[in-house]
Design an enzyme around this catalytic site. Structure first.
Site, PDB file in Angstrom:
ATOM      1  N   GLY A 165       9.706   3.311  -1.730  1.00  0.00           N
ATOM      2  CA  GLY A 165       9.719   4.733  -2.053  1.00  0.00           C
ATOM      3  C   GLY A 165      10.133   5.043  -3.476  1.00  0.00           C
ATOM      4  N   LYS A 201      -4.901  10.490  -2.975  1.00  0.00           N
ATOM      5  CA  LYS A 201      -4.893  11.677  -2.127  1.00  0.00           C
ATOM      6  C   LYS A 201      -3.809  11.540  -1.077  1.00  0.00           C
ATOM      7  CE  LYS A 201      -6.441  15.599  -0.481  1.00  0.00           C
ATOM      8  NZ  LYS A 201      -6.197  16.846  -1.231  1.00  0.00           N
ATOM      9  N   GLU A 288      -0.944  -0.889   1.349  1.00  0.00           N
ATOM     10  CA  GLU A 288      -0.501  -1.985   0.496  1.00  0.00           C
ATOM     11  C   GLU A 288      -0.412  -3.249   1.331  1.00  0.00           C
ATOM     12  OE1 GLU A 288       3.357  -1.110  -1.067  1.00  0.00           O
ATOM     13  OE2 GLU A 288       4.292  -0.957   0.888  1.00  0.00           O
ATOM     14  N   ARG A 292       5.043 -11.251   2.210  1.00  0.00           N
ATOM     15  CA  ARG A 292       6.335 -11.832   2.608  1.00  0.00           C
ATOM     16  C   ARG A 292       6.581 -11.505   4.070  1.00  0.00           C
ATOM     17  NH1 ARG A 292       8.918  -7.074   3.197  1.00  0.00           N
ATOM     18  NH2 ARG A 292       8.526  -5.432   1.672  1.00  0.00           N
TER      19      ARG A 292
END
Length: 447
Positions: A165, A201, A288, A292
């Site tokens: 974030g 968007k 995304e 990992r």
């Protein structure tokens, strides 16, 4: 299999990796900062070495020191955990150059997926749907305003190298965008060393649903179903569950196949996660890729019966997957909540000494712990101190077990987010599966 590995991490994930290594008879080397000298992972590992001061830049991000200790101890491989250096392509490359196996994908794949812009391009190339947006870094605030105006508000302003974030903000007007641009760019530069920004968007009231994949070095790739991670605060997850209460079987399989297609196109190996946003019509869009192990991997383990850390080690050691997609079953329902040392109202960190710490035990309850009674929670690291994972034959049973477990979870000396988690678990919207990303704002912070 490796004889010895170094764990380049701390907290509950280091403890988690050590647990599997002990079962596999793999020796472990822990590293620790001055602040973590008495931490559980230090005492549980076969060997432990001080690597620097309390701040992460002086210790857990000190690549030279970590490589030095790995060589010194004869560790054949490094497990990076999550966060810290886990998605640092330079660290993965340094391990390779030192003749040490990095337990994860290749440095090139990490670098490509570490850029949100490059990862979007990669997904578009193989036909994985992406959220409408640009595929180049914004030159400046003026270009940002032009792009947003053409795309139509609301939009999401994002740091290309970001995560957790940081550098991310929803903007609903040009005025908001201009106010947000410089500040988010500076935060991205400060945290990631890269101030590149882009715009996509903003999808209203989406679900955040991710697909766990495993891939060996021969290209055999499977998906291990999905995790719903929609309940978040400040774009960070606090509740995760598997399977999603929202997906139908057709969408679930389509998302899994898209994730496998993406991983294969990259030449991906080891554990990884493709994150998607899913709209109200169950259209899904690539968000995304996390190259990992995820914080929320236990819920996948609980419904599949697989140990993801074990498979990370086996794949890194060159072993091929011994099962195919049709062998990946799912059973029951699992929910994970993250226990943070933070004020449940403001979400601000709450460092201090834990004076009492007792956790519930029983059927369908699992803990991943970073602390114990008398542990000192410092301001130097992420405030997550534990994870509580519950399972049940049905989602309803898992929620009942979660409510009961949270009532019996006691931490004193610091503030925690347990009261907030109790609110979530007891809320009718949660029980009904209405878990969009605005859950906390709509249901818990309404004045």
């Amino acid at each position: 299999m490796f004889d010895k590995i170094l764990i380049a991490n701390r907290g509950e994930i280091a403890v988690r990796v050590i647990r599997t290594c002990k079962r596999m008879n793999v020796k472990t080397v822990a590293v620790y900062s001055e602040a973590d000298a008495e931490a559980p992972h230090v005492k549980l590992a076969d060997e432990a070495y001080l690597i620097g001061g309390s701040r992460v830049n002086d210790s857990y991000l000190n690549i030279d020191k970590i490589i030095e200790i790995a060589k010194q101890t004869g560790a054949e491989a490094v497990h990076p955990g999550y966060g810290l250096l886990s998605e640092n392509s330079a660290f993965a490359r340094r391990c390779e150059e030192a003749g040490i196996v990095f337990i994860g994908p290749s440095p090139d794949v990490i670098a490509r997926m570490g850029s949100k812009i490059e990862s979007r391009k990669a997904m578009e190339e193989v036909g994985v749907p992406v959220v409408p947006g640009i595929t180049h870094p914004l030159a400046d605030e003026e270009e940002a305003a032009q792009v947003a105006s053409k795309m139509g508000y609301p939009v999401m302003l994002k740091a290309s190298a970001g995560g957790g974030g940081i550098g991310m903000q929803i903007v609903r007007s040009e005025e908001e965008l201009r106010k947000a641009f410089a500040g988010n760019q500076k935060r991205a530069t400060d945290f990631f060393g890269d101030g590149a920004m882009y715009i996509e968007k903003y999808i209203e009231n989406p679900r955040h649903i991710e697909i766990q994949i495993l891939a060996d070095k021969a290209g055999n790739t499977v998906y291990l179903w999905e995790r719903e991670c929609s309940i978040q605060r400040r774009h960070q997850k606090v509740v995760e569950e598997a399977p999603s209460p929202f997906l139908d079987e057709t969408t679930r399989i389509a998302m899994g196949e898209a994730a496998v297609r993406a991983a294969k196109s990259l030449g991906y190996s080891n554990a990884g996660t493709i994150e998607f946003l899913v709209d109200t019509d169950r259209n899904f869009y690539f968000l995304e890729m996390n190259t990992r192990l995820q914080v929320e991997h236990p819920v996948t383990e609980e419904i599949t019966g697989l140990d993801l850390v074990e498979w990370q080690l086996q794949i890194a050691a060159g072993q091929l997957l011994t099962f195919g997609q049709s062998d990946v079953k799912r059973q029951g329902h699992a929910i994970e909540v993250r226990i943070y040392a933070e004020d449940p109202k403001t979400f601000f960190p709450s460092p201090g000494t834990i004076t009492k710490f007792s956790v519930p035990e029983g059927k369908g309850i699992r803990h991943e712990l970073a602390v114990n009674e008398r542990s000192v929670v410092t301001p130097f690291y992420d405030p997550m101190i534990a994870k509580l994972i519950v399972t049940g034959d049905t989602r309803e049973e898992a929620i009942d077990r979660l409510q009961s477990a949270l009532a019996d979870y006691h931490v004193e000396g610091i503030k925690t987010n347990i009261p907030m988690l109790q609110q979530v678990a007891a809320h009718p919207a949660f029980r009904s599966g209405d878990t969009t990303t605005d859950f906390v704002t709509v249901h818990l912070q309404r004045k």
